[in-house]
Design a protein around this motif. Structure first.
Motif, PDB file in Angstrom:
ATOM      1  N   UNK A  93      30.779  -6.220  10.718  1.00  0.00           N
ATOM      2  CA  UNK A  93      29.417  -6.577  11.080  1.00  0.00           C
ATOM      3  C   UNK A  93      29.283  -8.042  11.444  1.00  0.00           C
ATOM      4  N   UNK A  94      28.195  -8.311  12.131  1.00  0.00           N
ATOM      5  CA  UNK A  94      27.814  -9.671  12.487  1.00  0.00           C
ATOM      6  C   UNK A  94      26.432  -9.898  11.904  1.00  0.00           C
ATOM      7  N   UNK A  95      26.270 -10.977  11.161  1.00  0.00           N
ATOM      8  CA  UNK A  95      24.995 -11.290  10.522  1.00  0.00           C
ATOM      9  C   UNK A  95      23.936 -11.701  11.540  1.00  0.00           C
ATOM     10  N   UNK A  96      22.663 -11.539  11.168  1.00  0.00           N
ATOM     11  CA  UNK A  96      21.580 -11.888  12.083  1.00  0.00           C
ATOM     12  C   UNK A  96      21.503 -13.381  12.372  1.00  0.00           C
ATOM     13  N   UNK A  97      21.198 -13.694  13.610  1.00  0.00           N
ATOM     14  CA  UNK A  97      20.896 -15.063  14.018  1.00  0.00           C
ATOM     15  C   UNK A  97      19.751 -14.991  15.013  1.00  0.00           C
ATOM     16  N   UNK A  98      18.828 -15.916  14.921  1.00  0.00           N
ATOM     17  CA  UNK A  98      17.733 -15.975  15.882  1.00  0.00           C
ATOM     18  C   UNK A  98      16.731 -14.843  15.707  1.00  0.00           C
ATOM     19  N   UNK A  99      15.887 -14.697  16.707  1.00  0.00           N
ATOM     20  CA  UNK A  99      14.851 -13.650  16.711  1.00  0.00           C
ATOM     21  C   UNK A  99      15.026 -12.773  17.929  1.00  0.00           C
ATOM     22  N   UNK A 100      14.877 -11.490  17.877  1.00  0.00           N
ATOM     23  CA  UNK A 100      14.640 -10.737  16.654  1.00  0.00           C
ATOM     24  C   UNK A 100      15.868 -10.766  15.759  1.00  0.00           C
ATOM     25  N   UNK A 101      15.637 -10.661  14.469  1.00  0.00           N
ATOM     26  CA  UNK A 101      16.698 -10.753  13.476  1.00  0.00           C
ATOM     27  C   UNK A 101      17.390  -9.394  13.339  1.00  0.00           C
ATOM     28  N   UNK A 102      18.632  -9.291  13.866  1.00  0.00           N
ATOM     29  CA  UNK A 102      19.363  -8.019  13.904  1.00  0.00           C
ATOM     30  C   UNK A 102      20.760  -8.159  13.320  1.00  0.00           C
ATOM     31  N   UNK A 103      21.151  -7.192  12.491  1.00  0.00           N
ATOM     32  CA  UNK A 103      22.541  -7.024  12.099  1.00  0.00           C
ATOM     33  C   UNK A 103      23.205  -6.206  13.208  1.00  0.00           C
ATOM     34  N   UNK A 104      24.429  -6.529  13.547  1.00  0.00           N
ATOM     35  CA  UNK A 104      25.174  -5.744  14.523  1.00  0.00           C
ATOM     36  C   UNK A 104      26.392  -5.169  13.808  1.00  0.00           C
ATOM     37  N   UNK A 105      26.480  -3.833  13.795  1.00  0.00           N
ATOM     38  CA  UNK A 105      27.583  -3.137  13.139  1.00  0.00           C
ATOM     39  C   UNK A 105      28.500  -2.566  14.212  1.00  0.00           C
ATOM     40  N   UNK A 106      29.790  -2.821  14.098  1.00  0.00           N
ATOM     41  CA  UNK A 106      30.776  -2.301  15.033  1.00  0.00           C
ATOM     42  C   UNK A 106      31.561  -1.221  14.307  1.00  0.00           C
ATOM     43  N   UNK A 107      31.310   0.031  14.642  1.00  0.00           N
ATOM     44  CA  UNK A 107      31.868   1.164  13.897  1.00  0.00           C
ATOM     45  C   UNK A 107      32.906   1.906  14.717  1.00  0.00           C
ATOM     46  N   UNK A 108      34.003   2.259  14.043  1.00  0.00           N
ATOM     47  CA  UNK A 108      35.075   3.034  14.673  1.00  0.00           C
ATOM     48  C   UNK A 108      35.396   4.221  13.782  1.00  0.00           C
ATOM     49  N   UNK A 109      35.492   5.409  14.378  1.00  0.00           N
ATOM     50  CA  UNK A 109      35.707   6.640  13.618  1.00  0.00           C
ATOM     51  C   UNK A 109      37.004   6.585  12.829  1.00  0.00           C
ATOM     52  N   UNK A 110      36.913   7.012  11.568  1.00  0.00           N
ATOM     53  CA  UNK A 110      38.109   7.086  10.724  1.00  0.00           C
ATOM     54  C   UNK A 110      38.901   8.333  11.110  1.00  0.00           C
ATOM     55  N   UNK A 111      40.187   8.196  11.240  1.00  0.00           N
ATOM     56  CA  UNK A 111      41.039   9.349  11.551  1.00  0.00           C
ATOM     57  C   UNK A 111      41.326  10.103  10.254  1.00  0.00           C
ATOM     58  N   UNK A 112      41.238  11.412  10.312  1.00  0.00           N
ATOM     59  CA  UNK A 112      41.394  12.240   9.115  1.00  0.00           C
ATOM     60  C   UNK A 112      42.850  12.478   8.736  1.00  0.00           C
ATOM     61  N   UNK A 113      43.792  12.121   9.557  1.00  0.00           N
ATOM     62  CA  UNK A 113      45.190  12.398   9.230  1.00  0.00           C
ATOM     63  C   UNK A 113      46.137  11.702  10.179  1.00  0.00           C
TER      64      UNK A 113
END
Length: 116
Positions: A93-113
């Motif tokens: 993740x990237x913490x909020x800076x400025x306005x609007x105040x937003x967290x940015x989450x970078x998600x990648x699917x976990x492989x099951x095997x």
């Protein structure tokens, strides 16, 4: 008259998500795989954007989440995984800076095997 850009963004995210992602929830998994594991459901104010890595079949998402009091640095440092709908993702993740105040989450699917 002053207005809160973060609250305005929250309403826009909720409207857009209702159109494209109806019924999908966002849950942060804290301390995954330990006895202290817990979950924090994010109620409203978030919007995922699907992306693809070149040559990859698994999805990646950039999820913008409006800042709120429960998303403090300590909580975000304990968050190991996130669940978008029924699929579990690893993320950073990237913490909020400025306005609007937003967290940015970078998600990648976990492989099951193993290899697919």
């Amino acid at each position: 008259m002053a207005y809160d850009r973060t609250e305005l963004k929250r309403k826009l995210f909720d409207r857009e998500r209702a159109r494209k992602w109806e019924g999908v929830s966002l849950v942060l998994v804290l301390d995954a795989g330990t006895a202290e594991q817990s979950e924090l459901e994010i109620d409203g104010g978030w919007l995922p954007k699907e992306e693809r890595k070149f040559g990859e079949v698994n999805s990646m998402y950039t999820i913008e989440v409006t800042d709120r009091e429960e998303l403090i640095a300590d909580v975000m440092n304990r968050a190991d995984r996130l669940r978008l709908g029924e699929v579990l993702y690893q993320f950073n993740h990237k913490s909020p800076t400025g306005q609007p105040s937003l967290w940015v989450l970078y998600a990648e699917e976990l492989k099951a095997g193993g290899l697919r």
